[in-house]
Write a protein that holds these residues in place. Structure first.
Motif: not given
Length: 337
Positions: A9-19, A64-75
């Protein structure tokens, strides 16, 4: 979850050319952003805004990933599809902000410590069930007269390490964020010294808490002069200082480092990341985890017409993601060039 899965998972988060795109503003913070562009801060408007961002066509090409807030992950989207499903269908890993923000550090004027460890294990278990596969905790280090103190750095490093260990226990990759703030009159050298001491304390604490670095991501601030210092630092200066500081203090086994934009302009954040990658090869992939630097232009466009400007705003989000994705490869071309 095994260390192999965490590492994957950690490697997928920093896959080449992604953030990573950070859309984890608390309701109080989003209220300020909305007020700045004249949008009413309602739950529906927050949901619609996050939907606009997360449903950007082809976002997964560079995100590669998005950091959500508590409200958002439930929406869910207007059509009823959970945001986490929309993300996973597009190859974007759901993440969650789990700290409860900063509070004054008792006995230490002008310094703060991040809270949120109480009950964190149960919250992480729930977030895992909701689809989160990585989390974020932000510590804040201020530079000023006689600060930061060793006590403040230690308290924050300890909290980050405890959080990281709890994350890994439930199969979530911890993103550790010790942000050294740009606010202040300090020069670039002071920023370097404080950041180095902070990073050394962080990795000591992670080691002492048996945190597996192969399954951990660092979210770092760049080495820049204080914004009231009057000092101008070139793109090369920032890139060279930041790289040197990271190479001095961050173990090479870490899967990757993502940078926060931390009050830099959109263009500066991208230019600095690009320069660091051009100076490579580096011990770790260097990518981005930007919030405002990914969203501010899109929010302005969307605010003018919440219904009809969705696509136009999304085009801006995609363009910012592409610019930063190219910078993560050291292949960004500045408009000015």
């Amino acid at each position: 979850m095994s260390i192999e899965q965490l590492a994957e998972t950690a490697q997928a988060m920093v896959a080449a050319g992604k953030g990573i795109i950070a859309i984890d503003e608390s309701n109080a913070t989003i209220a300020k952003r909305f007020a700045g562009v004249g949008i009413e801060n309602t739950e529906e408007n927050r949901r619609a805004y996050r939907e606009m961002l997360l449903t950007t066509p082809k976002l997964g090409d560079y995100i590669s990933g998005a950091i959500l807030y508590d409200e958002t992950i439930r929406q869910s989207t207007k059509a009823g599809v959970p945001f986490t499903k929309v993300m996973m269908d597009n190859g974007i890993i759901p993440g969650i902000k789990v700290d409860k923000g900063t509070f004054p550090l008792a006995g230490f004027q002008g310094e703060v410590v991040t809270e949120g460890l109480d009950g964190l294990r149960a919250r992480l278990e729930e977030y895992y069930k909701l689809g989160a596969r990585f989390a974020k905790w932000r510590a804040v280090i201020n530079i000023g007269d006689d600060i930061p103190s060793g006590t403040c750095i230690e308290a924050n490093a300890h909290a980050l390490a405890r959080y990281a260990a709890l994350c890994q226990e439930v199969g979530i990759v911890p993103m550790v964020e010790p942000e050294v703030l740009m606010d202040g009159e300090h020069d670039i050298q002071t920023c370097y010294e404080v950041t180095e001491v902070t990073l050394r304390a962080l990795f000591d604490a992670l080691y002492n808490h048996n945190v597996m670095l192969e399954g951990t991501i660092l979210k770092a601030s760049m080495i820049v002069p204080g914004k009231d210092s009057g000092e101008e630092a070139s793109v090369e200066d920032v890139a060279e200082n930041t790289l040197m500081c990271l190479k001095t203090a961050v173990p090479a086994i870490l899967p990757g480092i993502v940078f926060l934009s931390g009050g830099q302009s959109d263009e500066d954040a991208t230019a600095h990341l690009d320069a660091m990658n051009r100076m490579g090869p580096n011990p770790w992939p260097l990518s981005f985890s930007y919030g405002r630097a990914m969203q501010s232009a899109a929010l302005k466009i969307w605010s003018q017409d919440l219904v009809n400007n969705v696509r136009k705003a999304q085009d801006t989000v995609y363009a910012r993601a592409r610019d930063n994705g190219m910078a993560a490869l050291g292949q960004w071309k500045s408009k000015a060039a």
